[in-house]
Design an enzyme around this catalytic site. Structure first.
Site, PDB file in Angstrom:
ATOM      1  N   HIS A  28       0.820  -1.227   0.000  1.00 12.33           N
ATOM      2  CA  HIS A  28       0.000   0.000   0.000  1.00 12.33           C
ATOM      3  C   HIS A  28       0.848   1.268   0.000  1.00 12.33           C
ATOM      4  O   HIS A  28       0.473   2.264  -0.617  1.00 12.33           O
ATOM      5  CB  HIS A  28      -1.004  -0.045   1.169  1.00 12.33           C
ATOM      6  CG  HIS A  28      -2.014  -1.138   0.991  1.00 12.33           C
ATOM      7  ND1 HIS A  28      -2.320  -2.055   1.961  1.00 12.33           N
ATOM      8  CD2 HIS A  28      -2.745  -1.486  -0.094  1.00 12.33           C
ATOM      9  CE1 HIS A  28      -3.220  -2.918   1.489  1.00 12.33           C
ATOM     10  NE2 HIS A  28      -3.484  -2.596   0.246  1.00 12.33           N
ATOM     11  N   ASP A  72      -9.865  -4.107  -0.091  1.00 16.64           N
ATOM     12  CA  ASP A  72      -9.475  -4.192   1.323  1.00 16.64           C
ATOM     13  C   ASP A  72      -9.377  -2.813   1.960  1.00 16.64           C
ATOM     14  O   ASP A  72      -9.388  -2.690   3.182  1.00 16.64           O
ATOM     15  CB  ASP A  72      -8.143  -4.945   1.453  1.00 16.64           C
ATOM     16  CG  ASP A  72      -7.069  -4.345   0.567  1.00 16.64           C
ATOM     17  OD1 ASP A  72      -6.483  -3.338   0.964  1.00 16.64           O
ATOM     18  OD2 ASP A  72      -6.838  -4.871  -0.543  1.00 16.64           O
ATOM     19  N   GLU A 132     -14.652  -0.850  -6.657  1.00  8.94           N
ATOM     20  CA  GLU A 132     -14.389  -2.280  -6.398  1.00  8.94           C
ATOM     21  C   GLU A 132     -15.590  -3.079  -6.909  1.00  8.94           C
ATOM     22  O   GLU A 132     -16.738  -2.753  -6.600  1.00  8.94           O
ATOM     23  CB  GLU A 132     -14.162  -2.479  -4.896  1.00  8.94           C
ATOM     24  CG  GLU A 132     -14.299  -3.887  -4.375  1.00  8.94           C
ATOM     25  CD  GLU A 132     -13.292  -4.891  -4.956  1.00  8.94           C
ATOM     26  OE1 GLU A 132     -12.074  -4.668  -4.841  1.00  8.94           O
ATOM     27  OE2 GLU A 132     -13.749  -5.909  -5.525  1.00  8.94           O
ATOM     28  N   GLY A 167     -14.621  -1.635 -12.678  1.00  8.19           N
ATOM     29  CA  GLY A 167     -13.676  -0.555 -12.950  1.00  8.19           C
ATOM     30  C   GLY A 167     -13.534  -0.267 -14.437  1.00  8.19           C
ATOM     31  O   GLY A 167     -13.288   0.882 -14.831  1.00  8.19           O
ATOM     32  N   ASP A 174      -5.376  -1.233  -8.455  1.00  2.00           N
ATOM     33  CA  ASP A 174      -5.039  -2.145  -7.350  1.00  2.00           C
ATOM     34  C   ASP A 174      -5.856  -3.423  -7.554  1.00  2.00           C
ATOM     35  O   ASP A 174      -6.834  -3.670  -6.857  1.00  2.00           O
ATOM     36  CB  ASP A 174      -5.404  -1.448  -6.029  1.00  2.00           C
ATOM     37  CG  ASP A 174      -5.028  -2.283  -4.820  1.00  2.00           C
ATOM     38  OD1 ASP A 174      -4.500  -3.394  -4.986  1.00  2.00           O
ATOM     39  OD2 ASP A 174      -5.290  -1.804  -3.700  1.00  2.00           O
ATOM     40  N   THR A 204      -6.525  -7.655  -8.708  1.00  2.35           N
ATOM     41  CA  THR A 204      -6.083  -9.046  -8.607  1.00  2.35           C
ATOM     42  C   THR A 204      -5.331  -9.420  -9.878  1.00  2.35           C
ATOM     43  O   THR A 204      -5.233  -8.634 -10.819  1.00  2.35           O
ATOM     44  CB  THR A 204      -7.324  -9.949  -8.481  1.00  2.35           C
ATOM     45  OG1 THR A 204      -8.352  -9.419  -9.314  1.00  2.35           O
ATOM     46  CG2 THR A 204      -7.854  -9.990  -7.078  1.00  2.35           C
ATOM     47  N   PRO A 218     -12.973 -11.095 -13.630  1.00  2.00           N
ATOM     48  CA  PRO A 218     -13.290  -9.689 -13.927  1.00  2.00           C
ATOM     49  C   PRO A 218     -12.057  -8.797 -14.031  1.00  2.00           C
ATOM     50  O   PRO A 218     -12.141  -7.677 -14.542  1.00  2.00           O
ATOM     51  CB  PRO A 218     -14.164  -9.271 -12.739  1.00  2.00           C
ATOM     52  CG  PRO A 218     -13.829 -10.198 -11.643  1.00  2.00           C
ATOM     53  CD  PRO A 218     -13.463 -11.500 -12.296  1.00  2.00           C
TER      54      PRO A 218
HETATM   55  N1  SAM Z   1      -3.090  -6.283  -3.271  1.00  3.13           N
HETATM   56  C1  SAM Z   1      -3.832  -7.182  -4.020  1.00  3.13           C
HETATM   57  C2  SAM Z   1      -3.108  -8.138  -4.923  1.00  3.13           C
HETATM   58  O1  SAM Z   1      -2.395  -7.718  -5.846  1.00  3.13           O
HETATM   59  O2  SAM Z   1      -3.257  -9.314  -4.700  1.00  3.13           O
HETATM   60  C3  SAM Z   1      -5.018  -6.608  -4.651  1.00  3.13           C
HETATM   61  C4  SAM Z   1      -5.980  -6.315  -3.567  1.00  3.13           C
HETATM   62  S1  SAM Z   1      -7.597  -5.895  -3.939  1.00  3.13           S
HETATM   63  C5  SAM Z   1      -8.388  -6.960  -2.807  1.00  3.13           C
HETATM   64  C6  SAM Z   1      -7.975  -6.474  -5.571  1.00  3.13           C
HETATM   65  C7  SAM Z   1      -9.441  -6.297  -5.901  1.00  3.13           C
HETATM   66  O3  SAM Z   1      -9.627  -6.047  -7.286  1.00  3.13           O
HETATM   67  C8  SAM Z   1     -10.316  -7.514  -5.585  1.00  3.13           C
HETATM   68  O4  SAM Z   1     -11.064  -7.286  -4.426  1.00  3.13           O
HETATM   69  C9  SAM Z   1     -11.192  -7.677  -6.826  1.00  3.13           C
HETATM   70  O5  SAM Z   1     -12.537  -7.944  -6.535  1.00  3.13           O
HETATM   71  C10 SAM Z   1     -10.998  -6.336  -7.510  1.00  3.13           C
HETATM   72  N2  SAM Z   1     -11.294  -6.354  -8.954  1.00  3.13           N
HETATM   73  C11 SAM Z   1     -10.998  -7.326  -9.855  1.00  3.13           C
HETATM   74  N3  SAM Z   1     -11.480  -6.996 -11.072  1.00  3.13           N
HETATM   75  C12 SAM Z   1     -12.080  -5.774 -10.938  1.00  3.13           C
HETATM   76  C13 SAM Z   1     -12.774  -4.908 -11.834  1.00  3.13           C
HETATM   77  N4  SAM Z   1     -12.936  -5.226 -13.136  1.00  3.13           N
HETATM   78  N5  SAM Z   1     -13.260  -3.742 -11.349  1.00  3.13           N
HETATM   79  C14 SAM Z   1     -13.102  -3.404 -10.038  1.00  3.13           C
HETATM   80  N6  SAM Z   1     -12.471  -4.188  -9.147  1.00  3.13           N
HETATM   81  C15 SAM Z   1     -11.963  -5.353  -9.580  1.00  3.13           C
END
Ligand code: SAM
Length: 288
Positions: A64, A88, A108, A140, A160, A162, A167
């Site tokens: 972060h 998170d 998110e 997003g 930020d 996954t 998605p």
């Molecule tokens: N630090 C983390 C990692 O690299 O593992 C990422 C943390 S954060 C929890 C990642 C978030 O991105 C997830 O909660 C997921 O639901 C979200 N995410 C995935 N695809 C997305 C999209 N198209 N739009 C918005 N959020 C999305």
């Protein structure tokens, strides 16, 4: 009988990272992914999406700090910041520490991630109720498309996300970055989760090549993420105007009076010094 519980995050079919778990606090399945929060033996609480480690309380500061403070100290006056993903809450928490930031919009896709973190991981999620944070549950990709249509502009966008599964797949695509470019103000910066430089070269190449095709300035920087496979991780840096080192002021960090557990002015500069295996592979797409 061995009753020890360990969670193993597998990287493809050749590497595993095992973490000792004491108990499960939450387990759910949303329309996008499985979401788990567990209490670990040595890493505090940990969030997993689809069995992949997202954050642990013990080391979330490195991710972060580095996704947020690198671009927010390069941009001279970031007021309007957009976070894509980041459910998170740790990135939004760091963004609003910067006094220039008037608004942090966070988009998110999965409400279950946000709710699980609000309930079980206040360390990262506690600032999500701050009036400067505008939390939107939605995709997003669609949000950025609409921002372009509406002419909305952001000074800094932080992706930020996954890994590129489900998605998050379009978040690693050219069209998304073309829209990100248009949704940034004329001196805007985008920083994105850039994967493992050692184990995920193909995905990293793709992301850096896309940035090369969309932004006049392209860099990548490394940091240590103790609970991601291999421990070495990256963020990409795409910029319309500001250079991450030439436009960086050590004094600005010192004068901010802000205290961090990972980030500081030396770490900022050192993070952009790339080992040769990365220079050789990525040099063709990096732009000063
Ligand atoms: N630090 C983390 C990692 O690299 O593992 C990422 C943390 S954060 C929890 C990642 C978030 O991105 C997830 O909660 C997921 O639901 C979200 N995410 C995935 N695809 C997305 C999209 N198209 N739009 C918005 N959020 C999305």
């Amino acid at each position: 009988m061995n009753s020890e519980l360990w969670i193993e995050e597998k990287l493809e079919d050749f590497l595993g990272l095992r973490i000792r778990v004491d108990k499960t606090l939450f387990s759910g399945k949303s329309e996008f992914q499985t979401v788990d929060v567990v209490e670990t033996r040595a890493h505090g609480k940990m969030l997993l999406n689809d069995g992949l480690i997202m954050v642990t309380e013990r080391d979330e500061f490195s991710y972060h700090d580095m996704i947020t403070h690198v671009p927010l100290f390069v941009h001279p006056n970031p007021k309007n910041v957009l976070v894509i993903g980041g459910g998170d809450g740790g990135t939004a928490r760091e963004v609003i520490r910067h006094p220039s930031v008037e608004k942090c919009t966070m988009v998110e896709i999965d409400e279950m991630v946000v709710n699980a973190c609000k309930e079980f991981i206040p360390q990262t999620s506690s600032m999500l109720n701050d009036p400067r944070v505008n939390l939107i549950i939605g995709d997003g990709v669609k949000f950025v498309e609409d921002a372009v249509k509406n002419g909305d502009k952001y000074d800094v966008i932080l992706v930020d996300s996954t890994d590129p599964i489900g998605p998050a797949q379009p978040l690693f695509g050219l069209e998304f970055y073309e829209n990100i470019y248009k949704a940034l103000s004329e001196d805007g910066i985008v920083v994105s989760q850039g994967e493992s430089p050692f184990y995920q070269e193909k995905m990293q190449n793709k992301l850096v090549e896309i940035l090369h095709d969309t932004f006049p300035k392209v860099s990548i920087y490394n940091f240590s993420n103790m609970t991601y496979p291999g421990g070495l991780w990256s963020f990409t840096f795409g910029s319309k105007k500001f250079h991450p080192l030439k436009d960086f002021s050590i004094e600005k960090v010192k004068e901010s009076g802000m205290v961090f557990d990972y980030y500081n002015e030396e770490v900022h500069q050192a993070a952009f010094a790339l080992p040769n295996f990365m220079k050789k592979r990525l040099g063709q797409w990096l732009k000063d």
